[in-house]
Design a protein around this motif. Structure first.
Motif, PDB file in Angstrom:
ATOM      1  N   ILE A  13       5.517 -19.186  27.589  1.00 31.43           N
ATOM      2  CA  ILE A  13       6.558 -18.614  26.752  1.00 31.43           C
ATOM      3  C   ILE A  13       6.930 -19.525  25.604  1.00 31.43           C
ATOM      4  O   ILE A  13       7.009 -19.125  24.466  1.00 31.43           O
ATOM      5  CB  ILE A  13       7.805 -18.316  27.597  1.00 31.43           C
ATOM      6  N   LYS A  14       7.149 -20.799  25.897  1.00 35.35           N
ATOM      7  CA  LYS A  14       7.616 -21.710  24.864  1.00 35.35           C
ATOM      8  C   LYS A  14       6.471 -22.090  23.930  1.00 35.35           C
ATOM      9  O   LYS A  14       5.309 -22.169  24.321  1.00 35.35           O
ATOM     10  CB  LYS A  14       8.174 -22.994  25.504  1.00 35.35           C
ATOM     11  N   GLU A  54      15.264 -15.132  31.303  1.00 32.93           N
ATOM     12  CA  GLU A  54      14.925 -14.726  29.939  1.00 32.93           C
ATOM     13  C   GLU A  54      13.572 -15.260  29.483  1.00 32.93           C
ATOM     14  O   GLU A  54      12.791 -14.550  28.854  1.00 32.93           O
ATOM     15  CB  GLU A  54      16.028 -15.178  28.978  1.00 32.93           C
ATOM     16  N   GLU A  55      13.263 -16.506  29.810  1.00 36.67           N
ATOM     17  CA  GLU A  55      12.012 -17.071  29.314  1.00 36.67           C
ATOM     18  C   GLU A  55      10.785 -16.518  30.023  1.00 36.67           C
ATOM     19  O   GLU A  55       9.663 -16.696  29.563  1.00 36.67           O
ATOM     20  CB  GLU A  55      12.022 -18.599  29.421  1.00 36.67           C
ATOM     21  N   TYR A  56      10.992 -15.820  31.149  1.00 33.51           N
ATOM     22  CA  TYR A  56       9.871 -15.226  31.871  1.00 33.51           C
ATOM     23  C   TYR A  56       9.768 -13.719  31.638  1.00 33.51           C
ATOM     24  O   TYR A  56       8.940 -13.056  32.263  1.00 33.51           O
ATOM     25  CB  TYR A  56      10.018 -15.481  33.375  1.00 33.51           C
TER      26      TYR A  56
END
Length: 368
Positions: free
Chosen positions: A6-7, A174-176
């Motif tokens: 994600i990042k 949220e990041e997943y």
């Protein structure tokens, strides 16, 4: 192999981070792809009620155990269960099991229920829903915390009945979210395309069991055990085998997609692959094909080959409907199909939150 996509890390940083996290996890020394399978409910929590004798906790467990067997045929996949018998497991502990395993995926399996003859599959990711229907699903799944000891402290005062309590739930996942949506789409596509089951789509809901995890996570509603036909299917060995196969193939597909895109930002991959999250209306359209005093089994052979026929037993008549859709254009297609099958006088009806309303009013809430 673990992937954290994600990042916006550069490729070398991604590989170094992945190697460090995998090598430092004593619970996964072989660096396998870890899937935690969660059979919903269990023990003193039977799950959704039904008049047909089915138990959600039993069906969910049987599907999960079959799913695990299929996944373990891949030597690169390690399966961990939150339960393998009829025991009660706190929602808090289900997430803890997945986090301790440093899992790549968390998949929770359930059955749906409704006071009507609703039917179809749904796969949920963690998020805030704008619809009353999805909020009711979240409430029903989250109210199990009342069976847990010291639930107020565990969940920081979370109240399943309060919409305000759901606002802070989504931050942890949220990041997943993109990965969760990708897996959810694969699952629903398999149900629809391979099994020809009615898919109600990929949806958002504030589900505590997903909130507790630190990895891509989905909750699969495999169908409505309050629908006689769908309940029979889910309670059968054949149905459980087919549902578990579809979910397993979705996980295999997800793993393959992730492996192919190591070093690629997932947001780039998702630009062309992000599915539409269905925030369905609380309005649905059906096609009334018949009415009378006599009760008829809703089998295709009794309705000129039409599948997905439901029955409504009111005080004056028993009415029979074909289809169930929130989209008016789809209702028109179903009506045309019913006429071609031999129901020239069939017509469209509309419901909102289970109450019959004028079709003209319902069309204002329809997507098209």
């Amino acid at each position: 192999m673990k992937t954290y996509l994600i990042k916006p890390f550069v490729f070398i940083s991604l590989i170094l981070t992945t190697f460090y996290l995998s090598a430092s996890n004593p619970n996964n020394p072989d660096n396998k792809f870890v899937v935690v399978l969660d059979a919903g409910h269990g023990g003193k929590d039977p799950g959704r009620p039904t008049n047909f004798g089915y138990k959600e906790k039993d069906i969910a467990l049987k599907i999960v155990l079959e799913l695990g067997k299929k996944l373990q045929k891949d030597p690169q996949i390690k399966v961990i269960y939150t339960r393998t018998t009829d025991v009660f497991v706190d929602l808090f502990d289900r997430g803890k099991i997945a986090n301790k395993a440093d899992a790549d995926l968390f998949v929770s399996v359930h059955c749906n229920a409704h006071h009507t003859q609703a039917y179809g599959t749904e796969t949920y990711v963690l998020g805030l829903s704008r619809t009353k229907t999805n909020f009711e699903v979240a409430k029903a799944e989250n109210e199990v915390i009342y069976l847990e000891d010291n639930y107020e402290a565990k969940y920081d005062g979370f109240d399943p009945n309060s919409p305000e309590s759901y606002i802070g739930l989504t931050l942890m996942q949220e990041e997943y979210l993109d990965q969760s949506i990708l897996l959810a789409r694969f699952i629903e596509d398999n149900f629809s395309n391979n099994l020809k089951r009615k898919s109600r789509g990929v949806k958002y809901a504030g589900l505590i069991v997903l909130h507790q995890t630190y990895m891509p996570s989905v909750l699969v509603e495999t169908g409505f055990i309050t629908n006689r036909s769908e309940g029979d299917f889910l309670n059968s060995k054949r149905g459980q085998d087919q549902m578990s196969t579809s979910i397993a193939n979705a996980i295999f597909n997800y793993k393959k997609r992730i492996d192919q895109n190591v070093g690629t930002h997932l947001d780039e991959v998702m630009q062309t692959q992000r599915p539409k999250i269905i925030e369905e209306s609380d309005v649905v359209f059906k096609i009334q094909i018949a009415a009378g005093k006599r009760k008829i089994l809703t089998e295709p052979s009794n309705f000129k080959g039409l599948t997905d026929v439901t029955m409504e037993d009111s005080s004056d008549f028993i009415r029979y409907y074909y289809g169930n859709t929130p989209v008016y254009s789809e209702a028109l297609r179903l009506q045309k199909e019913a006429k071609a099958k031999g129901y020239p006088s069939c017509f469209i009806v509309a419901y909102k939150n289970g109450e019959k309303i004028d079709v003209s009013e319902a069309r204002k809430s329809s997507s098209n």
